[in-house]
Design an enzyme around this catalytic site. Structure first.
Site: not given
Length: 349
Positions: A30, A34, A43, A79, A154
């Site tokens: 990552r 962010r 973003r 992702d 998921y």
């Protein structure tokens, strides 16, 4: 299909392949995300899933931490649910929630309706890889995918879960349905990674983020054969292959058996202990606690030095190499300056 790049001076590729690197290589899971102000600017204009299917945006976001931190590898910005979208699954990545599946798979009929990957649906990913191979110079590019079990969780849960209760219920109560689902997802994962390899990624990583929810016995019976098929199918590509999960201390030996050349270790397990569990001839990746980055430079420096020392001891104990990383992804509130300083520190050691 892109020809495989020759990057003989890459510390990351050397360590991941069991050769002697010129320095301890470092990258962060990552790292493109962010914690970076330049990422947040982009973003603010694009939803996550939209960004994952914009080749030029994927390229720019992937390059940002390479420019800022000087890491030894880039990892494709994407992702783990992207290949599910490529198979026609109706899903979205909801802010502050994560992937949400519109119609979760709860029956054998649902599983039978799951389609294979349609390569034209992930053309954007292929284009992004090609752009990055040209832009990265001598920095290797890591491609990645979610492992079949994590994708299954998921699809069955319908989104993130703390207990994975529905997933385990299908696995234990309907083993035939479960293995059919895992077979389809293994095919999907192989196809998605093959697209990336065909367009030039220099290494791959398989994220089994939720495998740590399983016992060793259940992992061996219901998951390991499918993950092993992924690595076996891609072995001929001749690139380093990393297997990573969270809270997988008890599974590390089995994860190594799946066939990866590198096993990722989270911060709960010392690298020397991990080396004993995975056996000789496998490199290790990790394993600084991501929260350490938040504690300020003196704390981060001490902890990073300890990880490097533990990595050296692990190599002396039989691991084929050590790639410095966090034990999970960079936390959004991390100070990018601390990450940059960590790279410089590890390189200096």
């Amino acid at each position: 299909m892109s020809a495989r790049r020759e990057l003989p001076d890459s510390p990351y590729l050397a360590a991941a392949a069991g050769r002697q690197p010129a320095r301890v290589p470092v990258w962060f899971m990552r790292q493109a995300g962010r914690s970076l102000p330049e990422y947040r600017v982009l973003r603010a204009q694009h939803r996550m899933l939209e960004a994952c299917f914009d080749p030029e945006l994927v390229c720019e976001i992937t390059l940002q931490p390479v420019r800022r931190h000087g890491v030894d590898a880039a990892i494709l910005f994407s992702d783990i649910v992207v290949p599910l979208r490529g198979a026609g699954v109706d899903l979205d990545i909801v802010p502050d929630v994560g992937p949400v599946i519109a119609e979760p798979l709860r029956s054998a009929a649902d599983v039978a309706a799951l389609r294979p990957l349609e390569p034209q649906r992930v053309t954007a990913v292929a284009e992004a890889v090609s752009l990055l191979v040209d832009a990265l110079g001598d920095v290797p590019l890591i491609g990645f995918a979610g492992a079949p079990f994590t994708l299954a969780s998921y699809l069955v849960e319908g989104g993130p879960s703390r207990t994975h209760a529905r997933t385990k219920t299908m696995m234990l109560a309907e083993p035939d349905t479960w293995h059919q689902l895992m077979t389809r997802l293994t095919d999907l994962t192989i196809a998605f990674l093959t697209v990336q390899l065909d367009h030039g990624v220099d290494a791959i990583q398989l994220f089994d983020s939720w495998a740590g929810t399983l016992s060793l016995a259940d992992y061996r019976k219901y998951v390991l054969p499918h993950s092993a098929r992924v690595f076996a199918a891609l072995a001929d590509a001749g690139v380093p292959m990393t297997h990573f999960g969270v809270q997988t201390a008890e599974l590390l030996g089995a994860m190594a058996e799946a066939g990866a050349t590198v096993v990722g270790v989270d911060w709960r397990t010392r690298l020397t202990d991990a080396a004993a569990r995975v056996g000789t001839g496998v490199a290790l990746q990790g394993n600084l606690d991501p929260a350490v980055v938040l504690a300020g430079w003196p704390v981060a420096e001490r902890a990073a030095r300890a990880v490097v020392a533990d990595g050296r001891a692990a190599v002396a104990a039989g691991a084929s190499g050590h790639v410095f990383n966090l034990g999970h992804g960079v936390l959004p509130e991390s100070d990018p300056g601390v990450l940059t300083d960590l790279v410089a520190l590890v390189h200096s050691l």
